[in-house]
Design a protein around this motif. Sequence first.
Motif, short mmCIF file in Angstrom:
data_model
loop_
_atom_site.label_atom_id
_atom_site.label_comp_id
_atom_site.label_asym_id
_atom_site.label_seq_id
_atom_site.Cartn_x
_atom_site.Cartn_y
_atom_site.Cartn_z
N GLY A 1 0.81 -1.21 0.00
CA GLY A 1 0.00 0.00 0.00
C GLY A 1 0.84 1.26 0.00
O GLY A 1 0.44 2.29 -0.56
N LEU A 2 2.03 1.18 0.62
CA LEU A 2 2.93 2.33 0.61
C LEU A 2 3.33 2.69 -0.82
O LEU A 2 3.37 3.87 -1.20
N PHE A 3 3.60 1.67 -1.63
CA PHE A 3 3.98 1.90 -3.03
C PHE A 3 2.80 2.38 -3.87
O PHE A 3 2.93 3.32 -4.65
N THR A 4 1.64 1.73 -3.72
CA THR A 4 0.49 2.12 -4.56
C THR A 4 0.01 3.53 -4.22
O THR A 4 -0.39 4.29 -5.11
N SER A 5 0.07 3.89 -2.95
CA SER A 5 -0.34 5.24 -2.55
C SER A 5 0.63 6.29 -3.08
O SER A 5 0.23 7.36 -3.55
N ALA A 6 1.93 5.99 -3.01
CA ALA A 6 2.93 6.92 -3.53
C ALA A 6 2.78 7.11 -5.03
O ALA A 6 2.98 8.20 -5.56
N ALA A 7 2.41 6.02 -5.73
CA ALA A 7 2.22 6.11 -7.18
C ALA A 7 0.93 6.85 -7.53
O ALA A 7 0.84 7.48 -8.59
N ALA A 8 -0.08 6.79 -6.64
CA ALA A 8 -1.37 7.44 -6.93
C ALA A 8 -1.29 8.94 -6.80
O ALA A 8 -2.07 9.67 -7.41
N GLY A 9 -0.35 9.46 -6.02
CA GLY A 9 -0.21 10.89 -5.86
C GLY A 9 -0.56 11.34 -4.46
O GLY A 9 -1.16 10.60 -3.67
N GLU A 10 -0.18 12.56 -4.13
CA GLU A 10 -0.37 13.09 -2.78
C GLU A 10 -1.84 13.14 -2.41
O GLU A 10 -2.70 13.60 -3.19
N GLY A 11 -2.15 12.64 -1.21
CA GLY A 11 -3.50 12.68 -0.71
C GLY A 11 -4.38 11.54 -1.17
O GLY A 11 -5.53 11.42 -0.72
N LYS A 12 -3.86 10.68 -2.04
CA LYS A 12 -4.65 9.55 -2.53
C LYS A 12 -4.14 8.26 -1.91
O LYS A 12 -2.95 8.07 -1.69
N LYS A 13 -5.08 7.36 -1.65
CA LYS A 13 -4.74 6.08 -1.05
C LYS A 13 -4.85 4.98 -2.08
O LYS A 13 -5.88 4.82 -2.73
N GLY A 14 -3.76 4.23 -2.24
CA GLY A 14 -3.75 3.13 -3.21
C GLY A 14 -4.17 1.82 -2.58
O GLY A 14 -4.31 1.70 -1.36
N ALA A 15 -4.38 0.83 -3.43
CA ALA A 15 -4.77 -0.50 -2.96
C ALA A 15 -3.63 -1.13 -2.16
O ALA A 15 -2.46 -0.92 -2.46
N SER A 16 -4.00 -1.88 -1.14
CA SER A 16 -3.00 -2.54 -0.29
C SER A 16 -3.21 -4.04 -0.33
O SER A 16 -4.27 -4.53 -0.76
N LEU A 17 -2.22 -4.78 0.11
CA LEU A 17 -2.32 -6.24 0.12
C LEU A 17 -1.41 -6.77 1.23
O LEU A 17 -0.20 -6.49 1.23
N PRO A 18 -1.95 -7.52 2.19
CA PRO A 18 -1.12 -8.06 3.27
C PRO A 18 -0.16 -9.13 2.77
O PRO A 18 -0.49 -9.89 1.85
N CYS A 19 1.01 -9.21 3.38
CA CYS A 19 2.03 -10.19 2.99
C CYS A 19 2.74 -10.70 4.24
O CYS A 19 2.84 -10.00 5.25
N ILE A 20 3.28 -11.90 4.14
CA ILE A 20 4.16 -12.43 5.17
C ILE A 20 5.19 -13.32 4.47
O ILE A 20 4.86 -14.00 3.49
N GLY A 21 6.45 -13.26 4.93
CA GLY A 21 7.47 -14.03 4.24
C GLY A 21 8.64 -14.38 5.13
O GLY A 21 8.74 -13.95 6.28
#
Length: 616
Positions: free
Chosen positions: A453-473
Amino acid sequence: MLWRCVLRIPYRSTTTRPVRDVLRKMSTADALSAEITKQTALLNELRLQNNDPARLDATKRELGELKRRFAAISRVNDPVVNGAPADRDEGKKRERLLLKTAKGTRDYGPAEMYCREHIERIVKDVFTTYGGSCLDTPVFERKDILAGKYGEDQKLIFDLMDQGGEQLALRYDHTVPLARYIAMSGATVQGKIWQVGKVYRRDSPVMSKGRMREFMQADLDIVGVWDPMIPDAEIVSLLCTILSNLDVGEFTIKINHRKILDGIFEVCGVPPDKIRSISSAVDKLDKLPWSDVKKEMTEEKGLSSDVADKIGEYVKHKGGPALLDQLKADETLMSNPSAKQGLQDMELLFTLLKAYNNVIDKISFDMSLARGLDYYTGIIYEAIVEASAPPGFSCANATAPPPATAGASSPAQPKKKSKKPKADTLEEEEEIDESQVGVGSIAAGGRYDNLVGLFTSAAAGEGKKGASLPCIGVSIGMDRIFAIIWPKWVERGMRSKETMVYVMAAGDGLLEERIRLVQELREAGVKTDFLAKKKPKLPAQFAAAEKDEVPFDIILGADELKEGLVTVKEQKWEFVDGKKAKVQSADQGIKVRREELVAWLKSTPTYLNWSSGRLI
């Protein structure tokens, strides 16, 4: 009038401009050289003053950039580089080439690679057994992709600059590139994904312990929205299976939860802006006593002594499900929502792990485990063995007593011999006493639900929230595992090659007959080799087969070929005075019919057990 024009044209076009350019470049080079000297003096002064690490790193980067610019101009002005002959009257001699690998890197010979490939096969086999799919990402990334993801370890990233000026860096791990890949796909990826490849960290290397600047990691991550703690239990089970299949000896998987740790910090009174840095300090309890960790918290990171002591009362605990009951009885801790959620997750995890065979007895609920990377949000874990901690430091064993209290003697620290910094070097070289350093954890990982979600939000632009996806590894340190397994591999006389048959001929060489049989065996799946000589002598062929430790010698003779027979001689090895040697035998081998040869070879115990690599 014509004469004046003839002189002016060549003078302006062939002399004036080049001379002016050379003078300008020389002036720039002189200015850069003076600036490099000034910046180097500043860097050495900051080191002596133990100045702010951030300012020290910034000064290093500026000095590195100045040196790169100076080197580029020097190449342009070098007459040899530009095709002009060197001035012999200058009496300058080129330095001898230093044949060595870069600091923190090494070569692996054929025997070592055979062992490493054996390790890699086991790991990949478990990855696919658990339903994983393979992914490959670039070895370098855009710098802004990696920035801000690694906490205090940010300084260990290797920076690059491509010819177009794009800011790049070598990947630090596989986790952030995977999250970038998922974000680029629109956060639609689901399932188990694995990667095996090299990663890079500008750390102080300890080569004999597998702690290097270039090293191999094997990762498996479970991506997507699933029911609580099921993927977490799968990852822990997968890690136990891999380490059980590898010959690493007794191991323990330490487990904690970031929410529990954050809750502890909050109830103890740690300011929110210090939680991540205090977490990094706590993470050092596997190699430092509590007194040293407390000193870092209070003197270096500005935490009050009372708050540090409260943290110490919590992080000294380790155990199993019983520790959960003890923590749940702590009303102060349970009043914190973060800690309460973490404890509920751990309770469910222990319930699931009991359903897996031979897992729960390998687990240690260790409150001192923190994992310094910023992107973890839930369960965290790392695998340790006896060799993980520095020699004489007992905390590597999960059943050992808690770290020593303040005032106790510290374990021996790695001895460093600092060399004097030269005026033209970027950083000091240090020699570390490797006998005082442990291997460290051999695998580690955790849950990171917000990184995509940090990456998708940064790509969407300031003030916009992108899609997130939980992960474990989990990340498995292949070089650290190799450092543990390789001495055992050598001690047990393990093989260095997979060749099972060596075809040779007595008498006239029988080159074509040898090639035909070699090809026939290869097509049947038998790894086979021969000596690339037309008429080799039999002793030379036996020597070549012995060098590669080939277990079966097949000897062709003109008379036997006419009868449809070949001679098969099985070779064996033994240890003599600590060295591996071939067993000398008067056995002349046995005759086997050509059409039955493949079946005969594949039915022998030696062939059936070849995958272990052991012939003794």
